[in-house]
Design a protein around this motif. Structure first.
Motif, PDB file in Angstrom:
ATOM      1  N   CYS A   1       0.923  -1.709  -0.456  1.00 12.15           N
ATOM      2  CA  CYS A   1       0.205   0.096  -0.418  1.00 12.15           C
ATOM      3  C   CYS A   1       0.683   1.195   0.213  1.00 12.15           C
ATOM      4  O   CYS A   1       0.361   2.242  -1.185  1.00 12.15           O
ATOM      5  CB  CYS A   1      -1.152   0.098   0.516  1.00 12.15           C
TER       6      CYS A   1
ATOM      7  N   PHE B   1      -6.694   3.920   2.526  1.00 14.56           N
ATOM      8  CA  PHE B   1      -7.611   5.216   2.153  1.00 14.56           C
ATOM      9  C   PHE B   1      -8.537   6.232   2.222  1.00 14.56           C
ATOM     10  O   PHE B   1      -8.675   6.865   1.577  1.00 14.56           O
ATOM     11  CB  PHE B   1      -8.853   4.015   1.986  1.00 14.56           C
TER      12      PHE B   1
ATOM     13  N   PHE C   1      -6.303   7.953  -0.750  1.00 20.40           N
ATOM     14  CA  PHE C   1      -6.249   7.216  -1.959  1.00 20.40           C
ATOM     15  C   PHE C   1      -6.668   8.716  -3.003  1.00 20.40           C
ATOM     16  O   PHE C   1      -6.183   7.927  -4.431  1.00 20.40           O
ATOM     17  CB  PHE C   1      -7.293   5.995  -2.038  1.00 20.40           C
TER      18      PHE C   1
ATOM     19  N   ARG D   1     -12.355   3.844   2.958  1.00 20.48           N
ATOM     20  CA  ARG D   1     -13.690   2.627   2.216  1.00 20.48           C
ATOM     21  C   ARG D   1     -14.472   2.107   2.649  1.00 20.48           C
ATOM     22  O   ARG D   1     -14.906   2.054   3.890  1.00 20.48           O
ATOM     23  CB  ARG D   1     -12.578   1.958   2.818  1.00 20.48           C
TER      24      ARG D   1
ATOM     25  N   LEU E   1     -13.384  -1.121  -6.568  1.00 18.77           N
ATOM     26  CA  LEU E   1     -13.083  -1.789  -5.210  1.00 18.77           C
ATOM     27  C   LEU E   1     -13.278  -3.356  -4.662  1.00 18.77           C
ATOM     28  O   LEU E   1     -12.676  -3.923  -5.116  1.00 18.77           O
ATOM     29  CB  LEU E   1     -12.213  -1.040  -3.770  1.00 18.77           C
TER      30      LEU E   1
ATOM     31  N   TYR F   1     -12.046  -7.205  -5.634  1.00 16.10           N
ATOM     32  CA  TYR F   1     -11.706  -7.624  -4.173  1.00 16.10           C
ATOM     33  C   TYR F   1     -12.498  -8.907  -4.683  1.00 16.10           C
ATOM     34  O   TYR F   1     -11.750 -10.024  -4.065  1.00 16.10           O
ATOM     35  CB  TYR F   1     -12.387  -7.162  -3.295  1.00 16.10           C
TER      36      TYR F   1
ATOM     37  N   ARG G   1      -3.595  -7.393  -2.746  1.00 18.03           N
ATOM     38  CA  ARG G   1      -5.024  -6.330  -3.106  1.00 18.03           C
ATOM     39  C   ARG G   1      -3.906  -4.546  -3.138  1.00 18.03           C
ATOM     40  O   ARG G   1      -5.122  -4.289  -4.645  1.00 18.03           O
ATOM     41  CB  ARG G   1      -6.183  -5.295  -1.254  1.00 18.03           C
ATOM     42  N   PRO G   2      -3.484  -3.758  -2.945  1.00 16.18           N
ATOM     43  CA  PRO G   2      -2.764  -3.048  -3.796  1.00 16.18           C
ATOM     44  C   PRO G   2      -2.220  -2.835  -5.343  1.00 16.18           C
ATOM     45  O   PRO G   2      -2.257  -2.479  -6.274  1.00 16.18           O
ATOM     46  CB  PRO G   2      -1.880  -2.377  -2.542  1.00 16.18           C
TER      47      PRO G   2
ATOM     48  N   ASP H   1      -6.404  -2.443  -6.537  1.00 20.20           N
ATOM     49  CA  ASP H   1      -5.779  -0.696  -6.200  1.00 20.20           C
ATOM     50  C   ASP H   1      -5.241  -0.293  -7.542  1.00 20.20           C
ATOM     51  O   ASP H   1      -5.962   0.702  -8.205  1.00 20.20           O
ATOM     52  CB  ASP H   1      -5.642  -0.763  -4.901  1.00 20.20           C
TER      53      ASP H   1
END
Length: 544
Positions: free
Chosen positions: A330, A377, A380, A395, A408, A412, A454-455, A459
């Motif tokens: 992240c 976030f 972001f 988020r 997102l 996810y 995830r990132p 993302d």
């Protein structure tokens, strides 16, 4: 100790002589994967797999020839299928078919081939036949090579069987070969990960080789149009809307089928997918992952036992590594893509990384992860071009209240699906988590394993779609308290997600070029290796 089956197949003894590790993976853990060499061998054996001819009670009868002859001996604890068995009226002669060529030198028969025909000869003798010679047919050179059946050779073969049983009962995966040329040709190389395991254990001075056994041509199939019917005809998957075929794709080219919302699937297609171990995955129309159908579960029971034990006893070290990887990634994504100063957030994420190391239990770790996620976030928006008209005020989900959160959440869920499929292929139970608590219909271990990605996968994909103008405000609509994507936006998002998975990168640990898709699978195998005490330490996937 693992209970060893009463009868050991001669083919498994051959595999044991070739590589003890590949034998253990296939026979004990039930893992198998086909590559082109296995496929060629299978095609060659079609000539002799059909049962033809009859076998007399002894060798001392008229000449005969038979194919696909099954022999077993409970006393010896062995079983074998002979490709061809010939008799000349005095002796019986087994012939084993191999796709390759003999080795160079005085003894042209490879050891793995020799042990296989020696066991066949031993079984023939046990059944009352006289057997003094066996042959191996090497198809590449189109000739037979003889193997004399001597007492010394039989004793050697029986010693291999005894060693095999000890290894099979040991509860310990044999260590991989070091820098061996055998590995490149092995169909189990992606399950074995020999170079990666040796690198993490410091056993090899050479950099890991990127070795892939599978054919990358097959791809995931996504169906998002509501009311679509998907069926199978002559090996071709057909997508129909209002009884009109809109698309066709060979089942051979499909790695998985993803169904979003109201999609009908024929039982014929489901059966074919189960037979070929092609998973079918169901989502809500909004992208919520609901479940899957796949072929028989991996036979790696020992791994699932260890997984449950790790979950019960805490597995804190694994969880801390995964969360540290997520926070680091992240931070990297934010540092690379922020359009404005985000130094305070980067500092906060750095502090969170330090706090992860000091966590003593899951509750404190989840607290640190939550604080880091909130900080990430909150910044972001800094990665999004202001002129594109998108913002993210933290988020939110179920339902997402803005377009960025909608994208997102959708991806996810797709990433959780990707991890679920990868975990199943390794032998894990995707619902028995290490950090996330198991809940009804939640793949907790998949949620654990996807944290690092995830990132990097989701993302970054959303940021790119916004900043390049692919995602525009008119592709979203609001219903009640939530924001949903229009059908065209879902397709754009899934195409971008698949492109991201196929993107080539330098692996941060092993330094070879690979794709994110393979990196996901590799992380699952590394975790399995640690749990099976094959690898000393789990290492997170992080980029700089």
């Amino acid at each position: 100790m693992n209970p060893v089956p009463d009868l050991v197949p001669a083919r498994m003894v051959s595999e044991f002589v070739y590589c003890k590790r590949s034998f253990y993976l296939e026979w004990v853990l039930g893992q198998f994967q086909e590559n082109h060499e296995v496929a060629e061998g299978t095609a060659l054996h079609r000539k002799v797999n059909a049962v033809k001819g009859s076998v007399p009670a002894t060798s001392e009868e008229k000449p005969f020839k038979a194919t696909s002859v099954q022999l077993s001996s409970p006393e010896l604890g062995l079983v074998a299928k002979l490709d061809v068995l010939e008799g000349d009226g005095s002796f019986s002669i087994p012939i084993e078919f191999k796709r390759g060529a003999p080795q160079l030198g005085d003894d042209p028969v490879w050891l793995k081939d020799k042990v296989q025909v020696l066991i066949q000869a031993l079984l023939l003798r046990e059944a009352g036949h006289k057997c003094s010679t066996a042959y191996v047919w090497y198809d590449k050179v189109k000739r037979r090579v003889s193997v004399p059946i001597t007492k010394e050779a039989i004793d050697w073969a029986l010693a291999q069987v005894a060693d095999l049983k000890k290894v099979a009962a040991s509860h310990k995966i044999p260590k991989p070969l070091i820098d061996s040329p055998k590995c490149r040709r092995c169909s189990l190389v992606e399950m074995c990960i020999p170079d990666e395991t040796n690198a993490l254990d410091g056993k090899s001075a050479q950099p890991p080789r990127r070795m892939v056994a599978t054919d990358p041509a097959s791809r995931a199939l996504y169906i998002t149009t509501q009311g679509t019917y998907i069926g199978l005809s002559n090996g071709v998957v057909e997508l129909r809307e209002d009884r009109v075929t809109q698309e066709k794709v060979r089942l051979l080219d499909v790695s998985e089928i993803n169904l979003y919302g109201r999609i009908e699937v024929s039982s014929t297609l489901i059966g074919a997918c189960l037979e070929r171990n092609i998973p079918i995955l169901w989502f809500s129309s909004g992208g919520w992952f609901k479940g899957y159908a796949s072929g028989a579960m991996s036979g790696n029971v020992d791994l699932r036992r260890r997984q449950v034990l790790a979950s019960i006893t805490g597995a804190l070290d694994y969880a801390k590594t995964m969360i540290a990887g997520k926070i680091a990634n992240c931070r990297t994504l934010l540092r690379r893509n922020a359009k404005i100063d985000v130094e305070p957030t980067l500092t906060e994420l750095t502090r969170a990384l330090a706090r992860v190391k000091r966590c003593k239990d899951k509750q404190s770790l989840l607290g640190v992860e939550g604080i880091a996620a909130k900080a990430y976030f909150s910044a972001f928006d800094a990665m999004l071009k202001a002129e594109m008209g998108f913002t993210l005020e933290g988020r939110n989900k179920r339902p997402p209240t803005d377009p960025v959160n909608a994208m997102l959440s959708f991806l996810y869920a797709a990433l959780a699906k990707e991890m679920t499929v990868s975990l199943l292929s390794v032998g894990f139970d995707p619902y028995q988590g290490l950090l996330h608590e198991p809940r009804f219909n939640r793949a907790a271990l998949a949620l654990d394993m996807m944290e690092e990605f995830r990132p990097l996968v989701v993302d970054s994909t959303v940021v790119k779609l916004v900043n390049t103008g692919v995602a525009t405000p008119d592709k979203f609509q609001y219903r009640g308290d939530g924001c949903i994507m229009k059908p065209g936006m879902k397709k754009d998002l899934l195409r971008a997600y698949e492109r991201r998975l196929d993107e080539t990168i330098i692996h941060p640990v092993f330094k070879y070029r690979t794709e994110y898709r393979r990196a996901l699978r590799l992380q699952c195998r590394l975790l399995a290796g640690v749990m099976m005490e094959d690898i000393a330490k789990y290492v997170a996937f992080t980029t700089r």
